[in-house]
Write a protein that holds these residues in place. Structure first.
Motif, mmCIF file in Angstrom:
data_model
loop_
_atom_site.group_PDB
_atom_site.id
_atom_site.type_symbol
_atom_site.label_atom_id
_atom_site.label_comp_id
_atom_site.label_asym_id
_atom_site.label_seq_id
_atom_site.Cartn_x
_atom_site.Cartn_y
_atom_site.Cartn_z
ATOM 1 N N ARG A 1 5.560 0.736 7.115
ATOM 2 C CA ARG A 1 6.199 1.513 6.048
ATOM 3 C C ARG A 1 5.230 2.583 5.559
ATOM 4 N NH1 ARG A 1 9.666 -2.694 3.615
ATOM 5 N NH2 ARG A 1 9.658 -1.602 1.610
ATOM 6 N N GLU A 2 5.675 3.834 5.548
ATOM 7 C CA GLU A 2 4.805 4.943 5.147
ATOM 8 C C GLU A 2 4.253 4.767 3.738
ATOM 9 O OE1 GLU A 2 3.599 7.640 6.669
ATOM 10 O OE2 GLU A 2 4.535 7.279 8.615
ATOM 11 N N GLU A 3 5.038 4.144 2.857
ATOM 12 C CA GLU A 3 4.577 3.992 1.478
ATOM 13 C C GLU A 3 3.399 3.026 1.349
ATOM 14 O OE1 GLU A 3 8.330 1.283 1.665
ATOM 15 O OE2 GLU A 3 7.544 3.103 2.622
ATOM 16 N N THR A 4 3.121 2.295 2.417
ATOM 17 C CA THR A 4 1.990 1.357 2.369
ATOM 18 C C THR A 4 0.683 2.002 2.832
ATOM 19 O OG1 THR A 4 2.361 0.521 4.621
ATOM 20 C CG2 THR A 4 3.558 -0.570 2.832
ATOM 21 N N PRO B 1 -1.457 4.107 1.487
ATOM 22 C CA PRO B 1 -2.608 4.025 0.570
ATOM 23 C C PRO B 1 -3.278 2.654 0.593
ATOM 24 C CG PRO B 1 -0.806 5.186 -0.493
ATOM 25 C CD PRO B 1 -0.256 4.625 0.792
ATOM 26 N N SER B 2 -2.470 1.591 0.715
ATOM 27 C CA SER B 2 -3.037 0.237 0.750
ATOM 28 C C SER B 2 -3.852 0.025 2.021
ATOM 29 C CB SER B 2 -1.919 -0.810 0.661
ATOM 30 O OG SER B 2 -1.256 -0.736 -0.575
ATOM 31 N N SER C 1 1.218 5.565 12.031
ATOM 32 C CA SER C 1 1.489 6.766 11.245
ATOM 33 C C SER C 1 0.804 8.007 11.820
ATOM 34 C CB SER C 1 1.017 6.556 9.800
ATOM 35 O OG SER C 1 1.202 7.736 9.044
ATOM 36 N N HIS D 1 0.601 10.600 9.723
ATOM 37 C CA HIS D 1 0.243 11.298 8.486
ATOM 38 C C HIS D 1 -1.242 11.679 8.508
ATOM 39 C CE1 HIS D 1 -0.344 12.044 4.183
ATOM 40 N NE2 HIS D 1 0.967 12.224 4.139
#
Length: 319
Positions: free
Chosen positions: A164-167, A169-170, A193, A195
């Motif tokens: 999941r892209e939102e993870t 930062p973790s 990713s 990114h």
């Protein structure tokens, strides 16, 4: 040696289960083995009962045998065995839990991700990883703050498998963890990713003091598939550890990085045959005619695998 008949009747499950009522624990253990051998899902309730037997050897065998089954009932029995006071039983349950494939089975494990025992927390997260259960994301992120590195590493594994892209930062934060195993898991997990922040973190890991983290970073950059990674991978070909250089060569081939050709050609003369072979394979993937002379020079290489790979690479150049 007798040949096993796949249609052999191993016995009636209900009849075999009666062996679990014997006074002798050795007989109960044999009953567990017989039930497992049936491979019949109807044996799961009996095996779950055996996982709570008074004898630890019976419980351990039941936990091992449950690894051949799947589903919520199996997971619930193994979850109970995972918190068994006998560590051998718990270890058997932890191993069997990794065989689960049914995502619905994971719901029995979610509460154990916050268990007081670090072994249980790590084992539960390890089992949840391949199940890709969305509900596991919260416990996995929480695990990144755990005092035990093994738990943090398994938490990273769950997050990485969910992709999941939102993870990001973790995972990027975990790539700077104080423990090398956690950093390695995080760097490998970032490979899903493209990114810029993920690529930057993987590239930064090529400078990690631990060679296994650098090796993972070199592989992850190739899997991420971004051409921007070529420069740092070329630089990684000067790494002091051959495993890092090997993965960098493989990734440069995967990325078809033409700018790497001169440096990869130089690797054709490496003293290690495995690296010469990897360099030849990379040049075959890149398929730049400039590599022809270097590859032809491997025709008399002392290693047959190097010669074979060089021939394959030359065929790729001719295609």
């Amino acid at each position: 040696m007798p040949i096993s008949d796949p249609f052999e009747d191993f016995g009636d499950v209900a009849e075999l289960a009666r062996g679990l009522d014997a006074n002798d624990p050795a007989v109960r253990r044999v009953a567990v083995l017989a039930l497992a051998e049936t491979a019949d899902p109807e044996a799961v309730p009996a095996l779950a009962r055996a996982a709570a037997d008074a004898d630890p050897d019976v419980r351990r065998q039941a936990a091992l045998s449950l690894g051949g089954f799947d589903g919520p009932e199996t997971a619930a029995a193994l979850a109970g065995a995972l918190v068994d006071p006998d560590r051998a039983v718990a270890a058997a349950a932890a191993e069997s839990l990794t065989e689960l494939k049914d995502a619905s089975a994971g719901r029995s494990l979610l509460p154990l991700a916050g268990h007081a025992d670090a072994f249980v927390r790590a084992a539960a997260l390890r089992a949840l990883r391949s199940l890709r259960l969305p509900e596991a994301l919260g416990p996995a992120v929480a695990a990144l703050g755990d005092a035990e590195p093994a738990v943090r590493a398994q938490g990273v594994g769950v997050i990485a498998y969910l992709k999941r892209e939102e993870t990001l930062p973790s995972l990027i934060a975990a790539a700077r963890d104080g423990d090398a195993d956690v950093r390695r898991a995080a760097v490998g997990g970032l490979a899903f990713s493209h990114h810029a922040s993920a690529v930057e973190a993987m590239a930064g890991a090529l400078r990690d003091p631990d060679w296994s983290v650098r090796e993972t970073a070199a592989e992850a950059l190739g899997r991420a598939g971004t051409s921007e990674s070529a420069e740092v991978l070329i630089a990684a070909l000067a790494d002091t550890t051959w495993q890092v250089r090997q993965k960098a060569l493989r990734s440069l081939g995967r990325l078809k990085a033409r700018r790497a050709v001169p440096t990869v050609i130089a690797a054709l003369s490496d003293e290690m045959a495995s690296l010469r072979k990897e360099a030849a394979a990379a040049l075959g993937e890149i398929a730049d005619p400039a590599a022809r002379a270097g590859l032809e020079g491997l025709a008399s290489d002392s290693d047959p695998d190097v010669r074979k790979t060089a021939r394959w690479a030359l065929e790729r150049l001719a295609a």
